[in-house]
Design a protein around this motif. Structure first.
Motif, PDB file in Angstrom:
ATOM      1  N   ILE A  79      -0.105 -40.450  33.003  1.00  0.00           N
ATOM      2  CA  ILE A  79       1.057 -39.602  33.224  1.00  0.00           C
ATOM      3  C   ILE A  79       1.073 -39.211  34.691  1.00  0.00           C
ATOM      4  O   ILE A  79       0.054 -38.777  35.233  1.00  0.00           O
ATOM      5  CB  ILE A  79       1.005 -38.344  32.340  1.00  0.00           C
ATOM      6  N   VAL A  80       2.224 -39.388  35.325  1.00  0.00           N
ATOM      7  CA  VAL A  80       2.396 -38.984  36.714  1.00  0.00           C
ATOM      8  C   VAL A  80       3.283 -37.750  36.703  1.00  0.00           C
ATOM      9  O   VAL A  80       4.446 -37.814  36.312  1.00  0.00           O
ATOM     10  CB  VAL A  80       3.025 -40.111  37.564  1.00  0.00           C
ATOM     11  N   LEU A  81       2.732 -36.632  37.109  1.00  0.00           N
ATOM     12  CA  LEU A  81       3.441 -35.365  37.136  1.00  0.00           C
ATOM     13  C   LEU A  81       4.000 -35.164  38.540  1.00  0.00           C
ATOM     14  O   LEU A  81       3.248 -35.000  39.492  1.00  0.00           O
ATOM     15  CB  LEU A  81       2.478 -34.236  36.771  1.00  0.00           C
ATOM     16  N   LEU A  82       5.312 -35.215  38.652  1.00  0.00           N
ATOM     17  CA  LEU A  82       5.969 -35.105  39.950  1.00  0.00           C
ATOM     18  C   LEU A  82       6.315 -33.645  40.213  1.00  0.00           C
ATOM     19  O   LEU A  82       7.299 -33.126  39.700  1.00  0.00           O
ATOM     20  CB  LEU A  82       7.229 -35.979  39.989  1.00  0.00           C
ATOM     21  N   GLY A  83       5.480 -32.983  40.976  1.00  0.00           N
ATOM     22  CA  GLY A  83       5.677 -31.576  41.314  1.00  0.00           C
ATOM     23  C   GLY A  83       4.765 -30.680  40.502  1.00  0.00           C
ATOM     24  O   GLY A  83       4.560 -30.894  39.315  1.00  0.00           O
ATOM     25  N   THR A  98      -5.560 -32.925  25.944  1.00  0.00           N
ATOM     26  CA  THR A  98      -6.976 -32.838  25.584  1.00  0.00           C
ATOM     27  C   THR A  98      -7.145 -32.489  24.112  1.00  0.00           C
ATOM     28  O   THR A  98      -8.164 -32.830  23.516  1.00  0.00           O
ATOM     29  CB  THR A  98      -7.737 -31.822  26.464  1.00  0.00           C
ATOM     30  N   ASN A  99      -6.150 -31.854  23.513  1.00  0.00           N
ATOM     31  CA  ASN A  99      -6.216 -31.547  22.081  1.00  0.00           C
ATOM     32  C   ASN A  99      -5.955 -32.768  21.209  1.00  0.00           C
ATOM     33  O   ASN A  99      -6.284 -32.760  20.029  1.00  0.00           O
ATOM     34  CB  ASN A  99      -5.228 -30.437  21.714  1.00  0.00           C
ATOM     35  N   ARG A 100      -5.364 -33.806  21.765  1.00  0.00           N
ATOM     36  CA  ARG A 100      -5.047 -34.990  20.956  1.00  0.00           C
ATOM     37  C   ARG A 100      -6.184 -35.997  20.931  1.00  0.00           C
ATOM     38  O   ARG A 100      -6.157 -36.952  20.178  1.00  0.00           O
ATOM     39  CB  ARG A 100      -3.775 -35.670  21.454  1.00  0.00           C
ATOM     40  N   GLY A 101      -7.178 -35.864  21.783  1.00  0.00           N
ATOM     41  CA  GLY A 101      -8.295 -36.805  21.844  1.00  0.00           C
ATOM     42  C   GLY A 101      -8.655 -37.095  23.284  1.00  0.00           C
ATOM     43  O   GLY A 101      -8.379 -36.282  24.168  1.00  0.00           O
ATOM     44  N   PRO A 102      -9.238 -38.269  23.538  1.00  0.00           N
ATOM     45  CA  PRO A 102      -9.645 -38.601  24.909  1.00  0.00           C
ATOM     46  C   PRO A 102      -8.465 -38.564  25.883  1.00  0.00           C
ATOM     47  O   PRO A 102      -7.378 -39.048  25.571  1.00  0.00           O
ATOM     48  CB  PRO A 102     -10.201 -40.024  24.792  1.00  0.00           C
ATOM     49  N   LEU A 103      -8.699 -37.955  27.015  1.00  0.00           N
ATOM     50  CA  LEU A 103      -7.648 -37.786  28.013  1.00  0.00           C
ATOM     51  C   LEU A 103      -7.457 -39.066  28.817  1.00  0.00           C
ATOM     52  O   LEU A 103      -8.419 -39.648  29.309  1.00  0.00           O
ATOM     53  CB  LEU A 103      -8.015 -36.634  28.954  1.00  0.00           C
ATOM     54  N   GLY A 104      -6.193 -39.507  28.917  1.00  0.00           N
ATOM     55  CA  GLY A 104      -5.875 -40.586  29.845  1.00  0.00           C
ATOM     56  C   GLY A 104      -5.835 -39.995  31.237  1.00  0.00           C
ATOM     57  O   GLY A 104      -6.349 -38.903  31.472  1.00  0.00           O
ATOM     58  N   LYS A 105      -5.230 -40.679  32.150  1.00  0.00           N
ATOM     59  CA  LYS A 105      -5.140 -40.153  33.510  1.00  0.00           C
ATOM     60  C   LYS A 105      -3.895 -39.300  33.674  1.00  0.00           C
ATOM     61  O   LYS A 105      -2.831 -39.612  33.150  1.00  0.00           O
ATOM     62  CB  LYS A 105      -5.079 -41.289  34.529  1.00  0.00           C
ATOM     63  N   ILE A 106      -4.058 -38.216  34.419  1.00  0.00           N
ATOM     64  CA  ILE A 106      -2.931 -37.392  34.848  1.00  0.00           C
ATOM     65  C   ILE A 106      -2.945 -37.425  36.367  1.00  0.00           C
ATOM     66  O   ILE A 106      -3.925 -37.016  36.986  1.00  0.00           O
ATOM     67  CB  ILE A 106      -3.044 -35.934  34.365  1.00  0.00           C
ATOM     68  N   ILE A 107      -1.887 -37.941  36.952  1.00  0.00           N
ATOM     69  CA  ILE A 107      -1.746 -37.991  38.400  1.00  0.00           C
ATOM     70  C   ILE A 107      -0.769 -36.886  38.787  1.00  0.00           C
ATOM     71  O   ILE A 107       0.374 -36.880  38.338  1.00  0.00           O
ATOM     72  CB  ILE A 107      -1.182 -39.348  38.885  1.00  0.00           C
ATOM     73  N   VAL A 108      -1.223 -35.943  39.602  1.00  0.00           N
ATOM     74  CA  VAL A 108      -0.389 -34.829  40.031  1.00  0.00           C
ATOM     75  C   VAL A 108       0.065 -35.100  41.462  1.00  0.00           C
ATOM     76  O   VAL A 108      -0.755 -35.213  42.368  1.00  0.00           O
ATOM     77  CB  VAL A 108      -1.149 -33.486  39.980  1.00  0.00           C
ATOM     78  N   GLU A 156      -5.426 -49.022  35.337  1.00  0.00           N
ATOM     79  CA  GLU A 156      -4.480 -48.925  34.228  1.00  0.00           C
ATOM     80  C   GLU A 156      -3.072 -49.391  34.567  1.00  0.00           C
ATOM     81  O   GLU A 156      -2.239 -49.473  33.701  1.00  0.00           O
ATOM     82  CB  GLU A 156      -4.387 -47.467  33.730  1.00  0.00           C
ATOM     83  N   PHE A 157      -2.805 -49.689  35.829  1.00  0.00           N
ATOM     84  CA  PHE A 157      -1.446 -50.053  36.225  1.00  0.00           C
ATOM     85  C   PHE A 157      -0.940 -51.282  35.481  1.00  0.00           C
ATOM     86  O   PHE A 157       0.253 -51.441  35.295  1.00  0.00           O
ATOM     87  CB  PHE A 157      -1.369 -50.276  37.741  1.00  0.00           C
ATOM     88  N   GLY A 158      -1.847 -52.122  35.002  1.00  0.00           N
ATOM     89  CA  GLY A 158      -1.439 -53.307  34.251  1.00  0.00           C
ATOM     90  C   GLY A 158      -0.753 -52.976  32.944  1.00  0.00           C
ATOM     91  O   GLY A 158      -0.042 -53.796  32.388  1.00  0.00           O
ATOM     92  N   ILE A 159      -0.925 -51.766  32.444  1.00  0.00           N
ATOM     93  CA  ILE A 159      -0.295 -51.364  31.187  1.00  0.00           C
ATOM     94  C   ILE A 159       0.867 -50.422  31.486  1.00  0.00           C
ATOM     95  O   ILE A 159       0.913 -49.292  31.037  1.00  0.00           O
ATOM     96  CB  ILE A 159      -1.321 -50.712  30.244  1.00  0.00           C
ATOM     97  N   LEU A 160       1.804 -50.928  32.254  1.00  0.00           N
ATOM     98  CA  LEU A 160       2.909 -50.119  32.760  1.00  0.00           C
ATOM     99  C   LEU A 160       3.697 -49.418  31.659  1.00  0.00           C
ATOM    100  O   LEU A 160       4.201 -48.334  31.856  1.00  0.00           O
ATOM    101  CB  LEU A 160       3.835 -51.000  33.604  1.00  0.00           C
ATOM    102  N   LYS A 161       3.787 -49.989  30.476  1.00  0.00           N
ATOM    103  CA  LYS A 161       4.532 -49.352  29.389  1.00  0.00           C
ATOM    104  C   LYS A 161       3.895 -48.043  28.948  1.00  0.00           C
ATOM    105  O   LYS A 161       4.523 -47.235  28.306  1.00  0.00           O
ATOM    106  CB  LYS A 161       4.639 -50.294  28.202  1.00  0.00           C
ATOM    107  N   ALA A 162       2.636 -47.845  29.268  1.00  0.00           N
ATOM    108  CA  ALA A 162       1.932 -46.643  28.839  1.00  0.00           C
ATOM    109  C   ALA A 162       1.901 -45.571  29.918  1.00  0.00           C
ATOM    110  O   ALA A 162       1.149 -44.632  29.836  1.00  0.00           O
ATOM    111  CB  ALA A 162       0.502 -46.999  28.418  1.00  0.00           C
ATOM    112  N   ILE A 163       2.743 -45.717  30.945  1.00  0.00           N
ATOM    113  CA  ILE A 163       2.805 -44.732  32.027  1.00  0.00           C
ATOM    114  C   ILE A 163       4.095 -43.933  31.882  1.00  0.00           C
ATOM    115  O   ILE A 163       5.170 -44.491  31.670  1.00  0.00           O
ATOM    116  CB  ILE A 163       2.771 -45.426  33.409  1.00  0.00           C
ATOM    117  N   LYS A 164       3.972 -42.616  31.969  1.00  0.00           N
ATOM    118  CA  LYS A 164       5.142 -41.742  31.916  1.00  0.00           C
ATOM    119  C   LYS A 164       5.199 -40.932  33.198  1.00  0.00           C
ATOM    120  O   LYS A 164       4.198 -40.387  33.646  1.00  0.00           O
ATOM    121  CB  LYS A 164       5.034 -40.760  30.733  1.00  0.00           C
ATOM    122  N   PHE A 165       6.387 -40.857  33.786  1.00  0.00           N
ATOM    123  CA  PHE A 165       6.615 -40.013  34.957  1.00  0.00           C
ATOM    124  C   PHE A 165       7.320 -38.752  34.492  1.00  0.00           C
ATOM    125  O   PHE A 165       8.328 -38.824  33.784  1.00  0.00           O
ATOM    126  CB  PHE A 165       7.472 -40.730  35.996  1.00  0.00           C
TER     127      PHE A 165
END
Length: 166
Positions: A79-83, A98-108, A156-165
């Motif tokens: 997840i890319v958090l813009l701002g 973190t409540n749902r299980g293992p944390l993916g990446k959060i880019i702030v 993880e960039f190879g799995i672009l469908k799993a990235i949310k901005f």
């Protein structure tokens, strides 16, 4: 130890150069004001022409919660958090993920050091800042932003469908 000092201790460990910049940053463009209904802090940005509130003036958290609920983040590995604002969105997002299980990446991504400083003065972000899955891109020029996001997301960039901005 104040909340800011606690956050700075963690930030200094992970991002020593950024911590020095935050320490020396004075807040001049923003003012923290109470919201209308519940008096929760809101962020007022003062420009030459306008004054802009970052959050809903009645309830700063209501809009953030509705946006995060609508995004269906359970499938997002990155997840890319813009701002950052005052950090409400990051705190709610981190808690939910973190409540749902293992944390993916959060880019702030935050262009303004003043916002980071205010968020660190207002909230205990030490657990978030200490998490190796949370990456900060702060004060980055627009020209360097793509490369910095790319480096933070890799491999993880190879799995672009799993990235949310957000």
């Amino acid at each position: 130890m104040t909340v800011f000092e606690k956050n700075m201790t963690v930030l200094s460990g992970r991002y020593p150069d950024l911590a020095k910049l935050v320490e020396s940053t004075a807040v001049t463009s923003y003012q923290v004001v109470p919201s209308f209904v519940n008096l929760m802090p809101n962020l007022l940005c003062k420009t030459d022409r306008d004054e802009i509130l970052f959050y809903d003036p009645a309830d700063p958290l209501a809009h953030i919660r509705s946006v995060l609920t609508d995004l269906k983040l359970e499938s997002a590995l990155v997840i890319v958090l813009l701002g950052l604002g005052l950090g409400y969105n990051l705190k709610i997002l981190f808690s939910a993920l973190t409540n749902r299980g293992p944390l993916g990446k959060i880019i702030v991504v935050e262009k303004d050091l003043e916002c980071l400083r205010l968020a660190m003065e207002m909230h205990d972000l030490s657990e978030i800042l200490a998490n190796p899955q949370v990456k900060l891109i702060i004060g980055c020029s627009e020209e360097d932003l793509y490369v910095n996001i790319w480096n933070a997301i890799s491999p993880e960039f190879g799995i672009l469908k799993a990235i949310k901005f957000i």
